[in-house]
Design an enzyme around this catalytic site. Structure first.
Site, PDB file in Angstrom:
ATOM      1  N   GLY A 133       0.832  -1.211   0.000  1.00 56.53           N
ATOM      2  CA  GLY A 133       0.000   0.000   0.000  1.00 56.53           C
ATOM      3  C   GLY A 133       0.859   1.250   0.000  1.00 56.53           C
ATOM      4  N   ARG A 156      13.546  10.031  -2.305  1.00 58.27           N
ATOM      5  CA  ARG A 156      14.467  11.167  -2.489  1.00 58.27           C
ATOM      6  C   ARG A 156      15.719  10.997  -1.621  1.00 58.27           C
ATOM      7  NH1 ARG A 156      15.108  15.777   0.633  1.00 58.27           N
ATOM      8  NH2 ARG A 156      15.871  17.639  -0.455  1.00 58.27           N
ATOM      9  N   ARG A 198       0.788  -4.785  -5.557  1.00 56.39           N
ATOM     10  CA  ARG A 198       0.835  -6.069  -4.852  1.00 56.39           C
ATOM     11  C   ARG A 198       1.148  -7.065  -5.967  1.00 56.39           C
ATOM     12  NH1 ARG A 198      -0.793  -4.080   0.346  1.00 56.39           N
ATOM     13  NH2 ARG A 198      -2.578  -2.720   0.131  1.00 56.39           N
ATOM     14  N   ASP A 204       5.203  -5.112   6.001  1.00 48.77           N
ATOM     15  CA  ASP A 204       5.809  -6.402   6.370  1.00 48.77           C
ATOM     16  C   ASP A 204       5.727  -7.434   5.241  1.00 48.77           C
ATOM     17  OD1 ASP A 204       3.084  -6.618   6.727  1.00 48.77           O
ATOM     18  OD2 ASP A 204       3.195  -7.710   8.617  1.00 48.77           O
ATOM     19  N   GLY A 205       4.670  -7.377   4.422  1.00 47.32           N
ATOM     20  CA  GLY A 205       4.595  -8.280   3.275  1.00 47.32           C
ATOM     21  C   GLY A 205       5.793  -8.054   2.357  1.00 47.32           C
ATOM     22  N   THR A 248       4.129   2.366   5.594  1.00 57.35           N
ATOM     23  CA  THR A 248       2.727   1.935   5.619  1.00 57.35           C
ATOM     24  C   THR A 248       1.980   2.826   6.598  1.00 57.35           C
ATOM     25  OG1 THR A 248       1.195   0.220   6.394  1.00 57.35           O
ATOM     26  CG2 THR A 248       3.419   0.088   7.261  1.00 57.35           C
ATOM     27  N   ASP A 267      -0.287   1.860   8.459  1.00 59.17           N
ATOM     28  CA  ASP A 267      -0.853   1.045   9.550  1.00 59.17           C
ATOM     29  C   ASP A 267      -0.059   1.102  10.865  1.00 59.17           C
ATOM     30  OD1 ASP A 267      -2.704   0.274   7.648  1.00 59.17           O
ATOM     31  OD2 ASP A 267      -1.683  -1.606   7.167  1.00 59.17           O
ATOM     32  N   ASP A 316       2.119  -0.868  12.008  1.00 57.59           N
ATOM     33  CA  ASP A 316       2.069  -2.170  12.689  1.00 57.59           C
ATOM     34  C   ASP A 316       3.380  -2.944  12.607  1.00 57.59           C
ATOM     35  OD1 ASP A 316       1.898  -2.496   9.967  1.00 57.59           O
ATOM     36  OD2 ASP A 316       0.387  -4.060  10.018  1.00 57.59           O
ATOM     37  N   ARG A 342     -18.080  15.522  13.035  1.00 58.52           N
ATOM     38  CA  ARG A 342     -18.584  15.941  14.359  1.00 58.52           C
ATOM     39  C   ARG A 342     -19.547  17.124  14.202  1.00 58.52           C
ATOM     40  NH1 ARG A 342     -18.743  13.878  19.534  1.00 58.52           N
ATOM     41  NH2 ARG A 342     -16.532  13.424  19.696  1.00 58.52           N
ATOM     42  N   ARG A 357      -5.669  -2.289   8.540  1.00 62.10           N
ATOM     43  CA  ARG A 357      -5.625  -3.737   8.250  1.00 62.10           C
ATOM     44  C   ARG A 357      -6.092  -4.490   9.479  1.00 62.10           C
ATOM     45  NH1 ARG A 357      -2.238  -6.626   3.990  1.00 62.10           N
ATOM     46  NH2 ARG A 357      -1.233  -4.632   3.729  1.00 62.10           N
ATOM     47  N   SER A 407     -25.065  13.632  20.555  1.00 61.27           N
ATOM     48  CA  SER A 407     -24.352  13.186  19.355  1.00 61.27           C
ATOM     49  C   SER A 407     -23.143  12.357  19.776  1.00 61.27           C
ATOM     50  CB  SER A 407     -23.898  14.385  18.521  1.00 61.27           C
ATOM     51  OG  SER A 407     -22.873  15.054  19.209  1.00 61.27           O
ATOM     52  N   GLU A 447     -10.948  -1.077  10.977  1.00 58.65           N
ATOM     53  CA  GLU A 447     -11.252  -2.230  10.110  1.00 58.65           C
ATOM     54  C   GLU A 447     -10.531  -3.452  10.697  1.00 58.65           C
ATOM     55  OE1 GLU A 447      -9.615  -1.967   6.158  1.00 58.65           O
ATOM     56  OE2 GLU A 447      -7.604  -1.543   6.888  1.00 58.65           O
ATOM     57  N   ILE A 472      -8.748   7.713   1.425  1.00 58.69           N
ATOM     58  CA  ILE A 472      -8.376   9.111   1.684  1.00 58.69           C
ATOM     59  C   ILE A 472      -7.219   9.150   2.694  1.00 58.69           C
ATOM     60  CG2 ILE A 472     -10.061   9.444   3.547  1.00 58.69           C
ATOM     61  CD1 ILE A 472     -10.549  12.220   2.559  1.00 58.69           C
TER      62      ILE A 472
HETATM   63  P1  ADP Z   1       2.741  -4.540   2.625  1.00 56.73           P
HETATM   64  O1  ADP Z   1       4.148  -4.584   2.178  1.00 56.73           O
HETATM   65  O2  ADP Z   1       2.196  -3.135   2.681  1.00 56.73           O
HETATM   66  O3  ADP Z   1       2.499  -5.355   3.889  1.00 56.73           O
HETATM   67  P2  ADP Z   1       1.566  -6.712   1.070  1.00 56.73           P
HETATM   68  O4  ADP Z   1       1.352  -7.609   2.249  1.00 56.73           O
HETATM   69  O5  ADP Z   1       0.525  -6.666   0.040  1.00 56.73           O
HETATM   70  O6  ADP Z   1       1.820  -5.197   1.477  1.00 56.73           O
HETATM   71  O7  ADP Z   1       2.946  -7.172   0.395  1.00 56.73           O
HETATM   72  C1  ADP Z   1       3.450  -6.483  -0.742  1.00 56.73           C
HETATM   73  C2  ADP Z   1       4.040  -7.478  -1.710  1.00 56.73           C
HETATM   74  O8  ADP Z   1       5.139  -8.158  -1.088  1.00 56.73           O
HETATM   75  C3  ADP Z   1       3.113  -8.610  -2.129  1.00 56.73           C
HETATM   76  O9  ADP Z   1       2.226  -8.225  -3.138  1.00 56.73           O
HETATM   77  C4  ADP Z   1       4.110  -9.632  -2.625  1.00 56.73           C
HETATM   78  O10 ADP Z   1       4.596  -9.281  -3.890  1.00 56.73           O
HETATM   79  C5  ADP Z   1       5.248  -9.466  -1.628  1.00 56.73           C
HETATM   80  N1  ADP Z   1       5.104 -10.465  -0.542  1.00 56.73           N
HETATM   81  C6  ADP Z   1       4.258 -10.438   0.501  1.00 56.73           C
HETATM   82  N2  ADP Z   1       4.393 -11.529   1.271  1.00 56.73           N
HETATM   83  C7  ADP Z   1       5.347 -12.291   0.676  1.00 56.73           C
HETATM   84  C8  ADP Z   1       5.930 -13.568   0.966  1.00 56.73           C
HETATM   85  N3  ADP Z   1       5.562 -14.266   2.035  1.00 56.73           N
HETATM   86  N4  ADP Z   1       6.879 -14.020   0.127  1.00 56.73           N
HETATM   87  C9  ADP Z   1       7.257 -13.314  -0.950  1.00 56.73           C
HETATM   88  N5  ADP Z   1       6.753 -12.116  -1.287  1.00 56.73           N
HETATM   89  C10 ADP Z   1       5.807 -11.597  -0.491  1.00 56.73           C
HETATM   90  O1  F6P Z   2      -1.667  -1.508   4.489  1.00 52.57           O
HETATM   91  C1  F6P Z   2      -2.262  -0.295   4.142  1.00 52.57           C
HETATM   92  C2  F6P Z   2      -3.746  -0.490   3.885  1.00 52.57           C
HETATM   93  O2  F6P Z   2      -4.287   0.768   3.507  1.00 52.57           O
HETATM   94  C3  F6P Z   2      -4.528  -1.092   5.054  1.00 52.57           C
HETATM   95  O3  F6P Z   2      -4.801  -0.132   6.048  1.00 52.57           O
HETATM   96  C4  F6P Z   2      -5.740  -1.616   4.341  1.00 52.57           C
HETATM   97  O4  F6P Z   2      -6.313  -2.702   5.033  1.00 52.57           O
HETATM   98  C5  F6P Z   2      -5.176  -2.071   3.021  1.00 52.57           C
HETATM   99  O5  F6P Z   2      -3.951  -1.392   2.825  1.00 52.57           O
HETATM  100  C6  F6P Z   2      -6.080  -1.785   1.848  1.00 52.57           C
HETATM  101  O6  F6P Z   2      -5.482  -2.326   0.730  1.00 52.57           O
HETATM  102  P1  F6P Z   2      -6.027  -2.108  -0.778  1.00 52.57           P
HETATM  103  O7  F6P Z   2      -5.782  -0.672  -1.115  1.00 52.57           O
HETATM  104  O8  F6P Z   2      -5.226  -3.047  -1.590  1.00 52.57           O
HETATM  105  O9  F6P Z   2      -7.484  -2.418  -0.710  1.00 52.57           O
END
Ligand code: ADP
Ligand code: F6P
Length: 326
Positions: free
Chosen positions: A14, A24, A75, A106-107, A129, A131, A133, A158, A175, A219, A226, A257
């Site tokens: 994201g 930069r 992604r 982390d992904g 990110t 989030d 997290d 509000r 997330r 109010s 989420e 947003i």
């Molecule tokens: P974020 O990096 O914001 O947590 P995602 O979880 O969607 O977002 O991960 C981003 C991209 O990283 C994924 O679309 C994928 O290409 C790669 N990725 C995520 N998890 C793995 C994994 N376990 N092994 C290899 N690539 C991964």
């Molecule tokens: O990780 C950032 C984030 O905006 C989360 O807060 C949310 O759950 C997710 O990405 C939404 O992802 P997408 O834009 O792919 O629907």
């Protein structure tokens, strides 16, 4: 250690405000150290498709104040498979790229960790990110801007809540983490907060809403993160309506947003610092780590740890938000 002559930089997952400021910083720090920089478009997707562009100092002029990411993000499901990661490494070698900076969540770091562990490719991560997290940094790039965006949106809601004697259920992103919800709830004086980390149930929520009504509160704002067990803000509102049919409420989902807009000062400063530190870490021979900030100091965390653990929300803040909403 092989000398680094060229580094690649990509943004993945994201998008988050401040990613441009991080790009930069990576580009300018590399150029300062007489290293070539290649921008890789669309995260791991661009790496597989060889969408590379040479970056000069002027390539990143003025982007410090722009939201989104000039390198675009994606992604990339293919990256979960080893055969595609092999292609990625081949593409990096073919382009003469000796090391990589991955800006993402982390992904993205799980993918980066494979490059480091399976192929010995040098890579350092920067947490980007909204989030917040990711373990190993007090703040991720984009979080501060996102909470300020959410706060200003909720302040506006509000006004209508007050004018029409309404309760708003406002869903924020995160997330499966409640950082955005908790911080915006505290900052907007929300009447209640629902976060994935703290169990909640509809009966207690309804009792609370009725109690608020008895206190003549006309109010209210209920911030819903989420990813919680009770479902989305709309689902929670529907369940409340079943139990209290005459309850006047509205639902607003803030959505993407929260990911856009000019980065805040804090996010720009964090992005600049981490971008600089990431390049220097690579030059010192580090790899397989994320660079973050803990208690204001630069901290390096192995990808495995950054991915397997989560930052904890501050439960005291939850208690404070509740007490202050009396
Ligand atoms: P974020 O990096 O914001 O947590 P995602 O979880 O969607 O977002 O991960 C981003 C991209 O990283 C994924 O679309 C994928 O290409 C790669 N990725 C995520 N998890 C793995 C994994 N376990 N092994 C290899 N690539 C991964
Ligand atoms: O990780 C950032 C984030 O905006 C989360 O807060 C949310 O759950 C997710 O990405 C939404 O992802 P997408 O834009 O792919 O629907």
């Amino acid at each position: 250690m092989k000398k680094i002559d060229r580094i690649g930089v990509l943004t993945s997952g994201g998008d988050a405000p401040g990613m441009n400021a991080a790009i930069r910083a990576v580009v300018r720090t590399a150029i300062y150290n007489k290293i070539d920089v290649v921008g890789i478009m669309r995260g791991y997707s661009g790496l597989l498709e060889k969408q590379f562009m040479s970056m000069q100092s002027h390539s990143v002029s003025k982007i410090i104040s722009y939201g989104g990411t000039m390198l675009k993000s994606s992604r990339c499901p293919e990256f979960h498979q080893e055969k595609y990661r092999r292609i990625a490494v081949d593409n990096l070698n073919e382009a003469g790229i000796d090391a990589l900076v991955v800006i993402g969540g982390d992904g993205s770091f799980r993918g980066a960790n494979h490059l480091d562990k399976d192929y010995g490719f040098r890579v350092v991560g920067i947490p980007g990110t909204i989030d917040n997290d990711i373990y190993g940094t007090d703040f991720t790039i984009g979080f501060d801007t996102a909470i300020n965006t959410a706060v200003s949106a909720i302040d506006k809601l509000r006004d209508t809540a007050d004018s029409h004697n309404l309760v708003f259920f406002v869903e924020v992103m995160g997330r499966d983490a409640g950082f955005i919800a908790l911080n915006t709830a505290l900052a907007t004086g929300a009447e209640a907060t629902i976060v994935p980390e703290i169990p909640a149930d509809i009966d207690s929520l309804c009792d609370y809403l009725l109690l608020e009504r008895r206190k003549n509160k006309t109010s209210g704002i209920i911030v819903v993160a989420e990813g919680g067990d009770l479902g989305s803000a709309a689902e929670i509102a529907a369940k409340v309506k079943e139990k209290i049919p005459n309850y006047e409420m509205r639902v607003t989902t803030l959505g993407h947003i929260q990911r856009g807009g000019a980065p805040s000062c804090n996010d720009r400063v964090l992005a600049g610092t981490l971008g600089y530190e990431a390049v220097n870490a690579l030059l010192r021979g580090m790899s397989g780590v994320m660079v973050g900030q803990v208690n204001g100091r630069t901290a390096f965390t192995p990808f495995e740890e950054a991915c397997s653990r989560h930052n904890e929300i501050n439960r005291k803040q939850y208690e404070i938000a509740h007490i202050l909403s009396l």
